[in-house]
Design an enzyme around this catalytic site. Structure first.
Site, mmCIF file in Angstrom:
data_model
loop_
_atom_site.group_PDB
_atom_site.id
_atom_site.type_symbol
_atom_site.label_atom_id
_atom_site.label_comp_id
_atom_site.label_asym_id
_atom_site.label_seq_id
_atom_site.Cartn_x
_atom_site.Cartn_y
_atom_site.Cartn_z
ATOM 1 N N GLY A 217 89.244 -5.888 -37.626
ATOM 2 C CA GLY A 217 89.872 -6.805 -37.157
ATOM 3 C C GLY A 217 88.907 -7.944 -36.419
ATOM 4 O O GLY A 217 87.822 -7.558 -36.532
ATOM 5 N N PRO A 219 86.679 -9.798 -33.709
ATOM 6 C CA PRO A 219 85.974 -9.269 -32.274
ATOM 7 C C PRO A 219 86.913 -9.300 -31.138
ATOM 8 O O PRO A 219 87.398 -10.191 -30.924
ATOM 9 C CB PRO A 219 84.798 -10.200 -32.179
ATOM 10 C CG PRO A 219 84.466 -10.472 -33.635
ATOM 11 C CD PRO A 219 86.011 -10.683 -34.117
ATOM 12 N N GLY A 220 86.692 -8.309 -30.261
ATOM 13 C CA GLY A 220 87.540 -8.528 -28.978
ATOM 14 C C GLY A 220 88.849 -8.128 -28.793
ATOM 15 O O GLY A 220 89.715 -8.135 -28.071
ATOM 16 N N THR A 224 87.348 -0.255 -30.155
ATOM 17 C CA THR A 224 86.642 0.649 -29.565
ATOM 18 C C THR A 224 87.586 1.124 -28.323
ATOM 19 O O THR A 224 87.825 2.357 -28.443
ATOM 20 C CB THR A 224 85.581 0.093 -28.641
ATOM 21 O OG1 THR A 224 84.597 -0.481 -29.749
ATOM 22 C CG2 THR A 224 84.777 1.323 -27.987
ATOM 23 N N HIS A 438 91.550 -42.909 -26.070
ATOM 24 C CA HIS A 438 91.253 -41.733 -27.213
ATOM 25 C C HIS A 438 92.048 -40.353 -26.956
ATOM 26 O O HIS A 438 92.961 -40.236 -27.776
ATOM 27 C CB HIS A 438 89.617 -41.120 -27.202
ATOM 28 C CG HIS A 438 89.283 -40.142 -28.172
ATOM 29 N ND1 HIS A 438 88.629 -40.458 -29.474
ATOM 30 C CD2 HIS A 438 89.801 -38.871 -28.136
ATOM 31 C CE1 HIS A 438 88.569 -39.535 -29.941
ATOM 32 N NE2 HIS A 438 89.072 -38.317 -29.410
ATOM 33 N N GLU A 439 92.236 -40.044 -25.721
ATOM 34 C CA GLU A 439 93.012 -38.955 -25.432
ATOM 35 C C GLU A 439 94.574 -39.303 -25.431
ATOM 36 O O GLU A 439 95.433 -38.581 -25.977
ATOM 37 C CB GLU A 439 92.554 -38.265 -24.154
ATOM 38 C CG GLU A 439 91.311 -37.578 -23.876
ATOM 39 C CD GLU A 439 90.809 -36.818 -25.004
ATOM 40 O OE1 GLU A 439 91.986 -36.014 -25.484
ATOM 41 O OE2 GLU A 439 89.697 -36.580 -25.409
ATOM 42 N N HIS A 442 95.792 -39.063 -28.868
ATOM 43 C CA HIS A 442 96.082 -37.708 -29.549
ATOM 44 C C HIS A 442 97.504 -37.591 -28.984
ATOM 45 O O HIS A 442 98.400 -37.251 -29.769
ATOM 46 C CB HIS A 442 95.160 -36.965 -28.806
ATOM 47 C CG HIS A 442 93.692 -36.861 -29.625
ATOM 48 N ND1 HIS A 442 93.575 -36.576 -30.855
ATOM 49 C CD2 HIS A 442 92.441 -37.034 -28.971
ATOM 50 C CE1 HIS A 442 92.334 -36.710 -31.225
ATOM 51 N NE2 HIS A 442 91.493 -36.801 -30.359
#
Length: 628
Positions: A217, A219-220, A224, A438-439, A442
């Site tokens: 899988g 990382p994180g 472990t 710009h924002e 979006h």
């Protein structure tokens, strides 16, 4: 121990002996034989006497030689020369210059013997003793001669020992209750716990204990932690070692460590042996020039040990990796790693469970809504979510509060995603205006398309990640499938910022670089992986590499097809770009209004944005389920 290893060991000690010789010649010899006798001719002796340099003289009648000394103390030096026959003036010359010619001079020739012993005898002795000692220790460390004598580790300097850490003899302190968001992985591993607790139940029916399980899988995600939880549930010893600890400079040391690791495991059975980042030592073997003999020997030894140990004793090997595609097929076959357990990124319910688990360790206000945070963090790993809670606690302390608030957690989400606010960066009025348009570009393209997630926040406050502003969207529900239309809408949203700059300022800036990169990547995936191109149809033209590490797809097509793929990608992005321009042109008045509002407030919520955008706006699509 084979002859190859013996030769390598003796070569090592030969090098050490040469180094000792060099050190002795450069450091010890000048001090030992500094008083050695130097040969000179008779004329030089007379000249030195006339110059009052000679302090003592000894006339040797046996071999007609003369010994004389110049200087005193540490600067004294002894010389020898042949006597000149019938030189009747020598005694008077010595008296005239006050030379003690009747004094006894010590014989320094013994220093030469000491010098020879130290320069030649000592290295030979060291070589003989070192070779014998190394041969003895290697035999012991490889199991040829009983238990090994060690210098704090076993073998010569601990070379033969595995270095595995026994985390706990009986309990690791971690159980399945401490692992959230990985219910499927816990179910797959629960049977291993049952095997370790009551192996006789399975032996009675003829079932064999699995030799190993491979956790794969990103990382994180808690690989472990899951391995520790299995040991904690079964209450057995837990050996932990990283794959990189097997690979050393000296050939054969890695294989010796593997042998020692399984020897320790046999002594502690039943137990769990956890090898983290197993791809370090378990990479696929090939005949290429880049092959590593030491790594391959270590892998061969690992395969042999996994075949050789008695699984009725209850030894389970758990490996973890985020690169399963690089592992050797011999390592993955049944009988070695019998089970492959995916440990994927958590879904919405998993993220909420992980947040709740970590929130129990932190003092929080009673009105905390973790569901909002879970929805705002799609694609976050367990480590990311743990970091979000910790960042919220740190922010509460900085603000002088004794409990974490909802605002702290929401701000910590932005810190993890975009970085801290850059207080030192002050935008000019012109740049601030461009970033605001710009924002809003979006946000407006996202709000005008029914398949896009609602806007939750818009800001033009610079962040340490390099972003001068960002628009945050939060999905209402968890989605596992994306249609072609939704993918096109996502690209259009990414093009919204650049489109707003073009429409209002008639020029473009570098602010859309990240948007362009993401839009191009999604368009290329649509063509090469998802079969969403009318030009190529349902054909795979790329192969994903290192999927768990965010790797890109490598093209699996001819050069001519690659050129056609580039043309198709450009067509898709440009189509989405024109769609974004169309939406902004039709709502240009709202674009000006919202951009001015954002310039003043710098940060606005999704509710504020939608209240202004939907006011007297009939263009918005209805957000309803088309399938109903």
């Amino acid at each position: 121990m084979d002859n190859k290893k013996k030769r390598q060991s003796m070569m090592l000690y030969a090098i050490i002996a040469v180094v000792v010789v060099v050190v002795l010649r450069s450091v010890v010899y000048p001090n030992v034989v500094g008083q050695s006798v130097k040969e000179v001719d008779y004329s030089t002796f007379i000249s030195m006497v006339d110059d009052n340099k000679v302090e003592k003289v000894q006339l040797n009648t046996n071999n007609d030689s003369i010994l004389f000394v110049t200087g005193e103390g540490d600067g004294a030096q002894t010389y020898r020369c042949n006597a000149f026959p019938n030189d009747t003036t020598l005694v008077k010359r010595l008296e005239d210059h006050n030379v003690q010619f009747a004094a006894e001079i010590p014989d320094e020739s013994s220093n030469m013997l000491l010098y020879a012993l130290m320069i030649y005898g000592l290295p030979i002795l060291l070589l003989i003793l070192g070779g014998w000692f190394l041969n003895r220790q290697l035999k012991k460390s490889m199991g040829d001669d009983g238990p090994s004598m060690s210098f704090g580790g076993g073998g010569l300097g601990g070379f033969g020992k595995s270095g595995a850490k026994v985390v706990a003899e009986k309990e690791t302190g971690v159980t399945f209750k401490d692992v959230a968001g990985q219910d499927e992985a816990k179910e797959s591993l629960a049977e291993l716990v049952s095997f370790l607790e009551k192996p006789q139940r399975y032996e009675a029916i003829g079932a064999k204990l699995p030799r190993g399980a491979l956790l794969v899988g990103p990382p994180g995600t808690g690989k472990t932690l899951l391995a520790k939880a299995v040991a904690g549930e079964a209450k057995v010893p837990f050996f932990s070692i990283s794959g990189s600890e097997f690979v050393e400079m000296f050939v054969g040391r890695g294989a010796a460590k593997v042998r020692d690791l399984f020897k320790q495991a046999n002594e502690k059975a039943p137990c769990i042996v956890f090898i983290d980042e197993i791809d370090t030592v378990g990479k696929r073997r090939d005949a290429g020039l880049s092959t590593n003999d030491e790594r391959e020997q270590t892998l061969n030894q690992l395969l042999t040990e996994m075949d050789g140990f008695d699984n009725h004793k209850g030894i389970v090997v758990i490996g973890a990796t985020n690169r399963p595609d690089t592992l050797d097929p011999a390592l993955l076959r049944p009988g070695r790693f019998d089970r492959r357990v995916p440990v994927e990124l958590p879904d919405l319910a998993g993220r909420k469970a992980i947040l709740a688990l970590h929130a129990d360790d932190v003092k929080m206000e009673g009105s905390i809504d973790l569901d909002v945070i879970a929805r705002a963090t799609p694609g976050a790993s367990g480590a990311d979510l743990s970091n979000i809670i910790n960042e919220a606690a740190l922010r509460a302390v900085r603000m002088g509060r004794s409990r974490v608030t909802q605002e702290d957690i929401q701000e910590s989400v932005e810190v993890v995603i975009a970085g801290e606010k850059r207080k030192s960066t002050v935008l000019s009025d012109k740049e601030k205006k461009i970033v605001a348009y710009h924002e809003i570009g979006h946000a407006m393209v996202a709000a005008a398309q029914k398949g896009q997630a609602p806007v939750s926040k818009i800001t033009i406050v610079p962040r340490t990640s390099g972003a001068l502003g960002y628009t945050m969207q939060v999905e209402e529900d968890e989605h596992y499938l994306v249609t072609k239309e939704e993918a096109m809408e996502q690209i259009a949203v990414m093009c919204g910022g650049r489109s707003a700059e073009e429409l209002i300022f008639k020029q473009v800036t570098t602010g859309a670089s990240n948007d362009i990169e993401r839009a191009t990547k999604l368009a290329r995936n649509m063509v090469t992986q998802y079969g969403m191109s009318d030009r190529f149809g349902m054909v795979a033209l790329g192969q994903v590499q290192n999927r768990y590490l965010g790797g890109d797809a490598a093209l699996t097509c001819s050069e001519g097809t690659a050129q056609e793929i580039d043309d198709e990608v450009m067509r898709i992005v440009e189509e989405a770009h024109q769609n974004a321009l169309k939406i902004l042109r039709e709502n240009q008045f709202k674009l000006h209004e919202l951009a001015r509002y954002l310039q003043v407030k710098e940060t606005i919520t999704g509710e504020e944005f939608m209240a202004i955008f939907t006011r007297d706006n009939d263009f918005l699509p209805k957000r309803e389920d088309d399938a109903s």
